[in-house]
Every structure is written in C-alpha cells, then in structure tokens.
Design a protein around this motif. Structure first.
Motif, short mmCIF file in Angstrom:
data_model
loop_
_atom_site.label_atom_id
_atom_site.label_comp_id
_atom_site.label_asym_id
_atom_site.label_seq_id
_atom_site.Cartn_x
_atom_site.Cartn_y
_atom_site.Cartn_z
N ALA A 92 0.82 -1.21 0.00
CA ALA A 92 0.00 0.00 0.00
C ALA A 92 0.86 1.26 0.00
CB ALA A 92 -0.93 0.00 1.21
N GLY A 93 2.01 1.18 0.66
CA GLY A 93 2.91 2.34 0.66
C GLY A 93 3.46 2.65 -0.71
N LEU A 94 3.57 1.64 -1.57
CA LEU A 94 4.07 1.84 -2.92
C LEU A 94 2.99 2.40 -3.85
CD1 LEU A 94 6.06 -1.49 -3.37
CD2 LEU A 94 7.03 0.78 -3.03
N THR A 95 1.75 2.10 -3.56
CA THR A 95 0.66 2.43 -4.49
C THR A 95 -0.30 3.49 -3.97
OG1 THR A 95 -0.72 0.64 -3.58
CG2 THR A 95 0.71 0.10 -5.44
N GLY A 96 -0.18 3.85 -2.68
CA GLY A 96 -1.13 4.79 -2.11
C GLY A 96 -2.51 4.20 -1.91
N THR A 97 -2.58 2.88 -1.81
CA THR A 97 -3.85 2.19 -1.67
C THR A 97 -4.25 2.09 -0.21
OG1 THR A 97 -3.14 0.83 -3.53
CG2 THR A 97 -5.10 0.11 -2.37
N ARG A 98 -5.55 2.04 0.03
CA ARG A 98 -6.06 1.88 1.38
C ARG A 98 -6.07 0.41 1.79
NH1 ARG A 98 -12.10 3.86 2.98
NH2 ARG A 98 -12.63 1.92 1.91
N HIS A 113 1.45 -1.59 12.02
CA HIS A 113 1.46 -0.37 11.21
C HIS A 113 2.83 0.29 11.27
CE1 HIS A 113 0.56 3.54 9.57
NE2 HIS A 113 -0.70 3.19 9.35
N PRO A 114 3.47 0.49 10.11
CA PRO A 114 4.75 1.22 10.10
C PRO A 114 4.51 2.68 10.45
CG PRO A 114 4.38 0.01 8.04
CD PRO A 114 3.08 0.06 8.76
N GLY A 115 5.16 3.14 11.49
CA GLY A 115 4.88 4.49 11.96
C GLY A 115 5.21 5.58 10.96
N ASP A 116 6.16 5.30 10.07
CA ASP A 116 6.59 6.33 9.12
C ASP A 116 5.88 6.22 7.77
OD1 ASP A 116 7.71 3.93 8.45
OD2 ASP A 116 9.67 4.73 7.91
N LEU A 117 4.83 5.42 7.68
CA LEU A 117 4.15 5.19 6.42
C LEU A 117 2.73 5.73 6.50
CD1 LEU A 117 4.94 3.78 3.74
CD2 LEU A 117 3.77 1.74 4.59
N ALA A 118 2.40 6.62 5.57
CA ALA A 118 1.07 7.22 5.55
C ALA A 118 0.13 6.33 4.74
CB ALA A 118 1.12 8.63 4.95
N VAL A 119 -0.52 5.40 5.41
CA VAL A 119 -1.46 4.48 4.77
C VAL A 119 -2.78 4.54 5.52
CG1 VAL A 119 -1.96 2.09 4.19
CG2 VAL A 119 0.37 2.96 3.96
N ASP A 120 -3.86 4.77 4.80
CA ASP A 120 -5.18 4.75 5.42
C ASP A 120 -5.60 3.31 5.71
OD1 ASP A 120 -5.42 7.50 5.30
OD2 ASP A 120 -6.39 7.47 3.33
#
Length: 297
Positions: free
Chosen positions: A31-37, A81-88
């Motif tokens: 999800a971090g690579l694609t911006g996917t929820r 959840h990776p703390g540095d990754l903005a994933v919904d």
C-alpha cells in the motif's frame, strides 16, 4: 462496524495469528508503494473467530463479542502499522465464517492478502483451510504470505511462472507491475522436463518415439520467449530475465522461489480441467513455496 463504501482496497484477513500479521505487514508495504487503502477484516462468527476474542470478552453476548473482536483487530493493526508510512486503514469486523467473509469482502477489492496458516490449523498442515478457499474462490489476486520477514531493502526479484496459457500471461502482467513498483528485476520462468516422464523399459510392448532433448529444450525456449513477447511487449521499465527451469512446474518454481521475494502464478495453467478452481501447480506452490505467493485469475 457497518458497510464499507465500494473502493479498491487491499483486503487483509486478520485472525490474531503470526501469519496474519505477516500478511498485514506485506499489505502495508504494498500500500505504501501504491497509495492504496488497507481494509483489515476480522471475522467473528460462531466457530470461526479467534479464541482471543472469547478470552477478552466479558460475556458471550453479541455486543461484547463484537467489541472484543474490534479490540483484537485494532491491536493487530497497531502492532504492524509502520509508523513512518502514511497508509489509510479501515478496520472491519464481520459476523460470518472467515472464508465466506474474506471472499465476499474481496469482490470490490484490488487484492486479497492472507497468512499461510491461521490459528485454527492442524500442526501438519502447510496451508490453512481458509487460505486455501480464498485462493480458490476469491475473484481478485490473492497473496498468501508466510515468513520469515524479508530483508530491508529487499532487492530480490519477482518470480513468475509461465506456460503459455492465458492465466499465466495474466500472472506475468501482474508480476511486471509489482516488479516495476518495487524497482526490482522480473524473473520469468518456464519449467520443462528434459526427459520423458516415464521409463520406456517399463513398457516393453510400447515403442515410444525417440526424444531429442535439444528439440524439447528449443520448444520450451520458444514457449518462454513467446510468453514474454505477448505479456510484456509494451513494458520497458522492468529488467526482465527469462529462464528455463529443468523439472516439473511445481517443484521447479518452489526451488526457484528460494531467491525471490514473491512468486506469481496463474490460478490454472495448461492441462487443467475446466471445472477446477485452482490448478495443481498453483495449489502446490501456495502450500510449499518458501516466499509469499500471488495467485492471479
């Protein structure tokens, strides 16, 4: 929680097992690579919910069990959840059997990610029954994740098996997309048998034709090159390595997967029965491969 609006999420099955958390970590990275929820789903129907739900619930009342299921799900998401990754992330509990819930949730998803084995497993089983049914019936790509955790950064190639079938070409295209996202090589493998799959000496009344290994290898190379040309004709952003692997399809791919970060296969290849939901090769690699496996329809 109530219904989720239609979107293209990465659905992840959660059951409080170690493999499920590995699946969630894999999904977070994707999800971090694609911006996917991410849509994390925990089923808590009778006979299918994690035991920890019952352990922390103050009663067997529906409201208490649902609240406990939400807590188990939330804790799993928080731990992974990776703390540095903005994933919904959407956390969703479903009152249903796990396999039914995940197959249904995947109908409006981008992919379904599950652990190789859940909590309700027999020790001798290599893949759980919920996982097997998801791989067989989910209408989207299914990624089956097992440990150990990958190195960081992971520069290992994406491995995809091809046999010239439409299913394997779909797997090839999906694998190329994943390799491009990760900026790693794409290794395209075609397995072939350099010798006939029987011993002519065991059939004295049968006069088999002569087998020319060079001819067989040339035919295998043609199958491989044709698949690459048909599946990747328009892609120039991925480094492609096309390899012939001597041996049966399942065994060859399982061995080759030792140096890959992901193995991608079609749900059914050539030679399968039309009524089968999952081919024998895809079933074997899901069961035995040492890395995550993606099954593509």
């Amino acid at each position: 929680m109530n219904g989720v609006e239609t979107t293209f999420d990465i659905v992840v099955g959660i059951d409080a097992s170690a493999d499920a958390e590995l699946a969630l970590r894999w999904a977070f990275a994707n999800a971090g690579l694609t911006g996917t929820r991410i849509r994390a789903v925990l089923a808590w129907g009778p006979g299918g919910r994690p035991r920890v739900v019952d352990d922390i619930s103050p009663s067997i009342g529906v409201d208490d069990l649902e609240h406990a299921a939400l807590q188990v799900l939330h804790d799993a998401v928080r731990r992974t959840h990776p703390g540095d990754l903005a994933v919904d992330v959407v956390e969703r509990t479903v009152y249903d059997a796990p396999s039914d819930a995940l197959v249904e949730e995947s109908r409006d998803a981008l992919m379904l990610v599950v652990g190789a084995r859940g909590l309700a497993r027999m020790r001798r089983m290599f893949v759980g029954s919920v996982t097997a049914r998801c791989a067989q019936e989910a209408p989207v790509p299914v990624v089956v994740v097992r440990g150990p955790a990958p190195p960081e950064p992971d520069g290992r190639p994406i491995l995809v098996g091809v046999d010239g079938s439409e299913s394997s070409l779909a797997a090839l295209r999906w694998a190329a997309l994943q390799a491009g996202l990760r900026r790693v090589p794409l290794r395209v493998a075609h397995c072939w048998l350099p010798e006939p799959p029987f011993d002519p000496a065991c059939l004295p009344a049968f006069d088999p034709p002569a087998f020319d290994e060079a001819v067989l290898e040339k035919a295998a190379r043609l199958t491989l090159d044709t698949a690459v040309e048909q599946g990747l004709a328009s892609r120039t952003d991925v480094a492609v390595e096309a390899v012939l692997v001597a041996g049966s399809a399942a065994h060859g791919l399982i061995v080759a997967a030792r140096s890959a970060q992901l193995l991608v296969v079609g749900a059914r290849g050539r030679g399968g029965f039309g009524g089968l939901l999952l081919g024998s090769v895809s079933h074997q690699v899901v069961t035995h491969a040492p890395c995550p496996v993606a099954v593509i329809r």
